[in-house]
Each structure stands twice: as C-alpha cells, then as structure tokens.
Write a protein that holds these residues in place. Structure first.
Motif, PDB file in Angstrom:
ATOM      1  N   ALA A 141       0.826  -1.203   0.000  1.00  0.00           N
ATOM      2  CA  ALA A 141       0.000   0.000   0.000  1.00  0.00           C
ATOM      3  C   ALA A 141       0.862   1.255   0.000  1.00  0.00           C
ATOM      4  CB  ALA A 141      -0.934  -0.014   1.213  1.00  0.00           C
ATOM      5  N   PHE A 142       1.911   1.245   0.812  1.00  0.00           N
ATOM      6  CA  PHE A 142       2.820   2.387   0.871  1.00  0.00           C
ATOM      7  C   PHE A 142       3.462   2.664  -0.489  1.00  0.00           C
ATOM      8  CE2 PHE A 142       7.373   3.488   1.382  1.00  0.00           C
ATOM      9  CZ  PHE A 142       7.216   4.821   1.739  1.00  0.00           C
ATOM     10  N   THR A 143       3.951   1.627  -1.157  1.00  0.00           N
ATOM     11  CA  THR A 143       4.592   1.837  -2.459  1.00  0.00           C
ATOM     12  C   THR A 143       3.585   2.358  -3.483  1.00  0.00           C
ATOM     13  OG1 THR A 143       4.243  -0.482  -3.125  1.00  0.00           O
ATOM     14  CG2 THR A 143       6.331   0.056  -2.035  1.00  0.00           C
ATOM     15  N   ARG A 144       2.345   1.888  -3.416  1.00  0.00           N
ATOM     16  CA  ARG A 144       1.321   2.377  -4.340  1.00  0.00           C
ATOM     17  C   ARG A 144       1.030   3.861  -4.100  1.00  0.00           C
ATOM     18  NH1 ARG A 144      -2.139  -1.177  -7.049  1.00  0.00           N
ATOM     19  NH2 ARG A 144      -0.910  -3.015  -7.663  1.00  0.00           N
ATOM     20  N   VAL A 145       0.980   4.264  -2.836  1.00  0.00           N
ATOM     21  CA  VAL A 145       0.740   5.676  -2.525  1.00  0.00           C
ATOM     22  C   VAL A 145       1.860   6.545  -3.081  1.00  0.00           C
ATOM     23  CG1 VAL A 145       0.560   7.366  -0.653  1.00  0.00           C
ATOM     24  CG2 VAL A 145      -0.673   5.198  -0.490  1.00  0.00           C
ATOM     25  N   VAL A 185      -6.385   2.240   3.142  1.00  0.00           N
ATOM     26  CA  VAL A 185      -5.004   2.472   2.707  1.00  0.00           C
ATOM     27  C   VAL A 185      -4.315   3.444   3.654  1.00  0.00           C
ATOM     28  CG1 VAL A 185      -3.552   3.354   0.838  1.00  0.00           C
ATOM     29  CG2 VAL A 185      -5.558   1.961   0.304  1.00  0.00           C
ATOM     30  N   ASN A 186      -5.014   4.490   4.057  1.00  0.00           N
ATOM     31  CA  ASN A 186      -4.432   5.490   4.956  1.00  0.00           C
ATOM     32  C   ASN A 186      -4.065   4.859   6.304  1.00  0.00           C
ATOM     33  OD1 ASN A 186      -3.576   7.996   5.829  1.00  0.00           O
ATOM     34  ND2 ASN A 186      -5.612   8.584   6.582  1.00  0.00           N
ATOM     35  N   LYS A 187      -4.977   4.068   6.848  1.00  0.00           N
ATOM     36  CA  LYS A 187      -4.711   3.419   8.136  1.00  0.00           C
ATOM     37  C   LYS A 187      -3.549   2.435   8.036  1.00  0.00           C
ATOM     38  CE  LYS A 187      -9.445   3.756   9.929  1.00  0.00           C
ATOM     39  NZ  LYS A 187     -10.667   2.986  10.279  1.00  0.00           N
ATOM     40  N   SER A 188      -3.452   1.745   6.897  1.00  0.00           N
ATOM     41  CA  SER A 188      -2.378   0.764   6.712  1.00  0.00           C
ATOM     42  C   SER A 188      -1.013   1.449   6.714  1.00  0.00           C
ATOM     43  CB  SER A 188      -2.593   0.009   5.398  1.00  0.00           C
ATOM     44  OG  SER A 188      -1.546  -0.898   5.168  1.00  0.00           O
ATOM     45  N   VAL A 189      -0.901   2.562   5.992  1.00  0.00           N
ATOM     46  CA  VAL A 189       0.379   3.280   5.942  1.00  0.00           C
ATOM     47  C   VAL A 189       0.688   3.915   7.292  1.00  0.00           C
ATOM     48  CG1 VAL A 189       1.635   5.170   4.846  1.00  0.00           C
ATOM     49  CG2 VAL A 189       0.176   3.677   3.470  1.00  0.00           C
ATOM     50  N   LYS A 190      -0.343   4.451   7.974  1.00  0.00           N
ATOM     51  CA  LYS A 190      -0.131   5.057   9.298  1.00  0.00           C
ATOM     52  C   LYS A 190       0.347   4.016  10.304  1.00  0.00           C
ATOM     53  CE  LYS A 190      -0.429   8.553  12.139  1.00  0.00           C
ATOM     54  NZ  LYS A 190       0.114   7.891  13.330  1.00  0.00           N
ATOM     55  N   LEU A 237       2.084   1.387   9.586  1.00  0.00           N
ATOM     56  CA  LEU A 237       3.472   1.097   9.225  1.00  0.00           C
ATOM     57  C   LEU A 237       4.402   2.156   9.811  1.00  0.00           C
ATOM     58  CD1 LEU A 237       4.975  -1.043   7.518  1.00  0.00           C
ATOM     59  CD2 LEU A 237       4.754   0.494   5.555  1.00  0.00           C
ATOM     60  N   GLU A 238       3.995   3.436   9.718  1.00  0.00           N
ATOM     61  CA  GLU A 238       4.814   4.516  10.271  1.00  0.00           C
ATOM     62  C   GLU A 238       4.932   4.378  11.790  1.00  0.00           C
ATOM     63  OE1 GLU A 238       4.281   8.312   7.325  1.00  0.00           O
ATOM     64  OE2 GLU A 238       2.554   7.771   8.578  1.00  0.00           O
ATOM     65  N   ASP A 239       3.820   4.016  12.443  1.00  0.00           N
ATOM     66  CA  ASP A 239       3.850   3.858  13.895  1.00  0.00           C
ATOM     67  C   ASP A 239       4.796   2.732  14.307  1.00  0.00           C
ATOM     68  OD1 ASP A 239       2.048   5.906  14.126  1.00  0.00           O
ATOM     69  OD2 ASP A 239       0.286   4.599  14.328  1.00  0.00           O
ATOM     70  N   GLU A 240       4.771   1.626  13.551  1.00  0.00           N
ATOM     71  CA  GLU A 240       5.636   0.488  13.877  1.00  0.00           C
ATOM     72  C   GLU A 240       7.099   0.836  13.663  1.00  0.00           C
ATOM     73  OE1 GLU A 240       4.215  -2.666  11.446  1.00  0.00           O
ATOM     74  OE2 GLU A 240       2.535  -3.171  12.778  1.00  0.00           O
ATOM     75  N   LEU A 241       7.382   1.638  12.655  1.00  0.00           N
ATOM     76  CA  LEU A 241       8.762   2.021  12.363  1.00  0.00           C
ATOM     77  C   LEU A 241       9.229   3.189  13.231  1.00  0.00           C
ATOM     78  CD1 LEU A 241       8.659   1.792   8.451  1.00  0.00           C
ATOM     79  CD2 LEU A 241       9.793   0.210  10.018  1.00  0.00           C
TER      80      LEU A 241
END
Length: 303
Positions: free
Chosen positions: A9-13, A33-38, A40-44
C-alpha cells in the motif's frame, strides 16, 4: 492488512502520488489504505510520507524505505511465482544452444522427448561449436563440452564426463602396426581436431602423468565426425571423445589403442543465467539430461 500488504500500500501511494489514487488502483477504500500506511509509520517510529491537501510525497526516510520495499516485494512475488510455476506444466519458448556433433548425435532425441512431454513448449535449438554467452545471446541454456569455467553471472551444472581415446580402424593398424608408446605416434598418420597444420601435439595422461606428444598430421578439422569418418576409412589415428566414436567402437569399425593413455577428460556441462529461482523449463530439461546421460553414458557401454 499484514506487513507485506502495508508495504505494498505504501509503495502504491508513493507511485500514485496520493491515497485516493492508490486506493482506486488497489480496489480498497481510501481510509483502509491510509490506516495501513499510518500503522506502518507507527511500527517504524518514523514519518514516511509528507501529507498535504494537494499531494503526498515521501520523506527522505520514506524514499529509502520505498526502494527497500520494492526489492522485498519483488523477491516475494518472484518466490510466489516460482512455487506456483513448480505446480504447472511449462509453456512458452525454450532457447537452447549446443555443440554441433553432440547435438546431432545425441541431443536431438532428448529434445524430441522433451517436446513430447511438454507440448506447450516451443524449442529453438541452435547448434554450433563457438563459445556462446547465454545472457548476451538470449539463450535459456547452453551446453558446453570443455573444462568448466566459473562465472558470477552463470551457473554451470556438470552432466557427464566425456572420455577421449586414441583409435584407428583395424585395417589401418594391420597395415601400419599398432604403436606401443605415444612417442611412436610421430610415425603414423594422425587425424587432428583443430585448425593448425603444423606444430600439433596431443596431451595424454598415462602411467607417468600428463605429457604432450608431437604428432604428424595427415588431416586436421574442427569437426569430430569428419575425423571419425576418416579414421573408419583407414586414414589414420584419431583422438576423439567416445560420444562421437562410441558406436564405431561397439561395431568394430574402430578400435582403441594405447589403452594406458587417454586425453584429459572434458565435461558436458549445462550453463544458464544465474537467477534466484530456476525456471520450470530449465529445471525440467536439466532433469531430462541427467536422466538420459547421468552415470555411465550409453556410448561407453562397450569399449
């Protein structure tokens, strides 16, 4: 979504330049999609995207992570494709290169068997004796008969050792006598594989190790079948691989001489590009080569 889905999802965005466009491409809602990328950012523990009302762009960290995601997702897709391919019959084109004599004498029946087993594969077989780079010339596999070479971009798989022996026709030996030592080859007509008309030598391995012996060339050629036929017609002594003269030895048209001596063995190898996952066509053709030629080859069954 799992972590791989979040990375996708991140790469598609990044590629689409926004969440709405990425969501449309993925067939998902923008919020998913927004929640999925968010997540990912929280985990990183870092921001990957700069968000504004007009566009979404990756941060410096996001650019680096995007490139790594492409590599990881590419490997994942390749692995899935490889496993899926293993369960399916091969299709498409298979480009194969092989030496002329080996191809005409032994490979044609193997290719026919391969086509019979896998009728959806279209085979292009090119026979020649020059050195072929399968990557540069677009071959799926090249067969070579030589000492194996190393390459970082190619994989070399040994199929079978190829013996080279000295031979002549019984009539030639009756008329000229049988040499009892390699040094006596200078007194005989020799049929030489190569291009040079002078300074020819044969390297032979014997009881005292490997040595080079001068020979008297009556004929030289870059084709082993031509030399075999000349030997059968009583024209001299040849040093040839048994895959060329095996049938003539078995029928008695030729006989070996100086049996304590032979040329250093050469190897039939399959050479193909180094990929992380072996294509089904290459893997299945390798299996058939080993099935047909592995172990002691049929041309050596009678000496």
């Amino acid at each position: 979504m799992d972590k791989f889905d979040s990375m996708r999802a991140f790469t598609r965005v990044v590629e689409a330049g926004g969440f709405a466009a990425a969501a449309r491409q993925m067939g998902l809602s923008r919020s998913v999609v927004n929640k999925s990328v968010k997540k990912l950012e929280d985990e990183l523990g870092t921001q990957l995207l700069r968000r504004s009302t007009r566009q979404v762009t990756p941060t410096e960290t996001g650019i680096d992570f995007y490139n790594r995601c492409l590599q990881i997702l590419g490997e994942l897709d390749a692995a899935i494709s490889a496993v899926t391919e293993l369960q399916e019959l091969p299709t498409g084109n298979f480009r194969l290169n092989a030496p002329m004599s080996f191809g005409t004498l032994h490979l044609s029946t193997v290719v026919a068997e391969f086509m019979s087993r896998y009728p959806d594969v279209r085979v292009e077989l090119v026979l020649n004796d020059r050195f072929v780079d399968p990557i540069e010339e677009g071959f799926d596999m090249t067969l070579r008969i030589a000492e194996p070479a190393t390459s970082t971009s190619l994989i070399t798989r040994e199929i079978v050792m190829a013996k080279r022996v000295l031979c002549a026709s019984p009539d030639y030996l009756r008329n000229t006598g049988v040499p009892s030592a390699p040094a006596e080859l200078k007194q005989h007509r020799c049929l030489h594989y190569g291009y040079l008309s002078s300074g020819s030598q044969w390297r032979l391995r014997g009881p005292n190790g490997t040595q080079s012996y001068a020979i008297e060339c009556a004929m030289w050629s870059n084709n082993g079948e031509v030399l075999r036929d000349a030997a059968i017609k009583h024209q001299g002594i040849a040093l040839l691989p048994t895959f060329i003269i095996g049938e003539a030895l078995q029928s008695g048209l030729l006989q070996t001489i100086l049996n304590d001596y032979c040329a250093p063995e050469i190897v039939l190898t399959a050479v193909y590009p180094r990929h992380r996952f072996l294509s089904t066509k290459v893997r299945l053709f390798l299996d058939l080569l080993m099935e047909r030629f592995g172990g002691r080859p049929y041309w050596d069954l009678v000496e």
